[in-house]
Design an enzyme around this catalytic site. Structure first.
Site, PDB file in Angstrom:
ATOM      1  N   ARG A 194       0.850  -1.193   0.000  1.00 47.67           N
ATOM      2  CA  ARG A 194       0.000   0.000   0.000  1.00 47.67           C
ATOM      3  C   ARG A 194       0.886   1.243   0.000  1.00 47.67           C
ATOM      4  NH1 ARG A 194      -1.930  -3.649   3.887  1.00 47.67           N
ATOM      5  NH2 ARG A 194      -4.037  -4.465   3.479  1.00 47.67           N
ATOM      6  N   HIS A 292      -2.609   2.200  -5.810  1.00 49.66           N
ATOM      7  CA  HIS A 292      -3.512   1.081  -5.566  1.00 49.66           C
ATOM      8  C   HIS A 292      -3.710   0.262  -6.832  1.00 49.66           C
ATOM      9  CE1 HIS A 292      -5.677  -0.632  -2.273  1.00 49.66           C
ATOM     10  NE2 HIS A 292      -6.789  -0.760  -2.976  1.00 49.66           N
ATOM     11  N   TYR A 327      -9.311 -11.081  -6.595  1.00 47.19           N
ATOM     12  CA  TYR A 327      -8.437 -10.998  -7.755  1.00 47.19           C
ATOM     13  C   TYR A 327      -8.654 -12.153  -8.718  1.00 47.19           C
ATOM     14  CZ  TYR A 327      -6.083  -7.393  -5.089  1.00 47.19           C
ATOM     15  OH  TYR A 327      -5.826  -6.246  -4.387  1.00 47.19           O
TER      16      TYR A 327
END
Length: 346
Positions: A194, A292, A327
């Site tokens: 992140r 991101h 994902y």
């Protein structure tokens, strides 16, 4: 008519209007979130604001107009039950809150009631019966492996720090920022960390020889993340030729930070986002994205390359496997698109 979220009074004003006992409860809950749970400041502010709104709703404090006078007559959390929790969420929905916002506020309420019960402010935990609205979670577009490589190459020739070094950085400083930006983009894509984690990395957290970096995720959870040779080369260049040109004299937080801003302070997430946007912008066919998006791209490429879900979960620092499983939808959709485009009988 319910007030829209933009018409509501500020959290500070609402907090000042709470009964004294409730205000002290909110103070304790905030300390719990920050000190015991180790949550980010953003999450602490969001959860605290949600709880202030919940208690104000419980005691009938008008959240659509500035409170008049001082706090209401002192009162505690008596009456905070599942009916009140559902009523508060219904009021939020009527005021225009979306499903994602409602889900977060329900999570904040459950966290609060669990803490209040353990702390003796509630005789039972009504949050156990509070369900969250189902959120349709979607992921942004991702780069293809070829586009990701092009974005990394674009970082080699960049020399901007949020708009062409408008702060007057030239010469050696500009060269240093070019090296920094390349290292930032390479490390973000190589590790999938992140942006907040990236900016918090200290010099002592990086082992370029072993190609490992230590990051602290949500709740200050520590994990070790590997990175590849291109990121290692970019980091060596930054550390040997870039960072010394920007590093300030003296000790302290600045001296420990891995990545620095143009003025020698710790790199902030806003600048890191600009760096990624500008690296991706020249890539043909790429969607506009920030850090991101690189995180999503890294996760997708790992799974497409054969990595198992559990390993990707560990690398990304996801609390649950369900988050990582999102994902798989991206990879399946991409496979379907490739099949439709290339198979003669699609």
């Amino acid at each position: 008519m319910r007030a829209s979220s933009s018409d509501r009074v500020s959290t500070r004003a609402l907090r000042a209007a709470l009964p004294g006992t409730c205000a002290r409860v909110v103070d304790g809950f905030e300390r719990h979130l920050r000190g015991e749970r180790g949550l980010s400041e953003h999450t602490v502010r969001a959860y605290t604001g949600d709880v202030i709104s919940l208690i104000a709703h419980l005691h009938g404090v008008d959240q659509s107009a500035p409170p008049e006078g001082g706090p209401a007559e002192d009162a505690d959390l008596a009456g905070l039950d599942i009916t009140e929790l559902r009523g508060w969420l219904a009021w939020q929905h009527a005021a225009g809150a979306g499903r994602t916002t409602l889900a977060r506020r329900a999570a904040a309420a459950r966290t609060f009631t669990a803490w209040a019960y353990r702390s003796g402010y509630l005789p039972s935990d009504p949050g156990l019966r509070l369900a969250s609205p189902q959120v349709h979670r979607t992921l942004p577009g991702v780069l293809s492996p070829a586009q990701a490589s092009a974005a990394m190459r674009a970082g080699d020739s960049r020399g901007t720090d949020g708009g062409g070094h408008g702060d007057g950085v030239t010469g050696e400083g500009a060269d240093a920022l070019t090296l920094r930006d390349r290292a930032v983009v390479e490390l973000l894509y190589a590790t999938g960390v992140r942006v907040s984690e990236l900016c918090a990395i200290d010099l002592g957290d990086v082992n370029v020889t072993d190609q490992l970096v230590r990051v602290f995720g949500k709740g200050r959870k520590e994990r070790m993340v590997p990175f590849g040779r291109p990121a290692a080369r970019a980091l060596r260049e930054w550390l040997s030729r870039g960072r010394p040109a920007l590093a300030p004299a003296g000790e302290g937080d600045r001296q420990q930070a891995l990545f620095l801003g143009a003025r020698g302070g710790r790199l902030n997430p806003r600048t890191a986002r600009r760096v990624v946007h500008e690296a991706v912008a020249p890539v043909e066919g790429a969607v506009d994205m920030g850090p991101h998006g690189l995180r999503h791209s890294a996760a997708t490429h790992l799974l497409e390359g054969g990595a198992d879900l559990r390993s990707v979960q560990e690398l990304l620092g996801h609390a649950t496997l369900a988050t990582t499983q999102l994902y798989t939808h991206v990879t399946v959709e991409r496979l379907k698109a490739i099949h439709d485009r290339t198979h003669p009988r699609a």
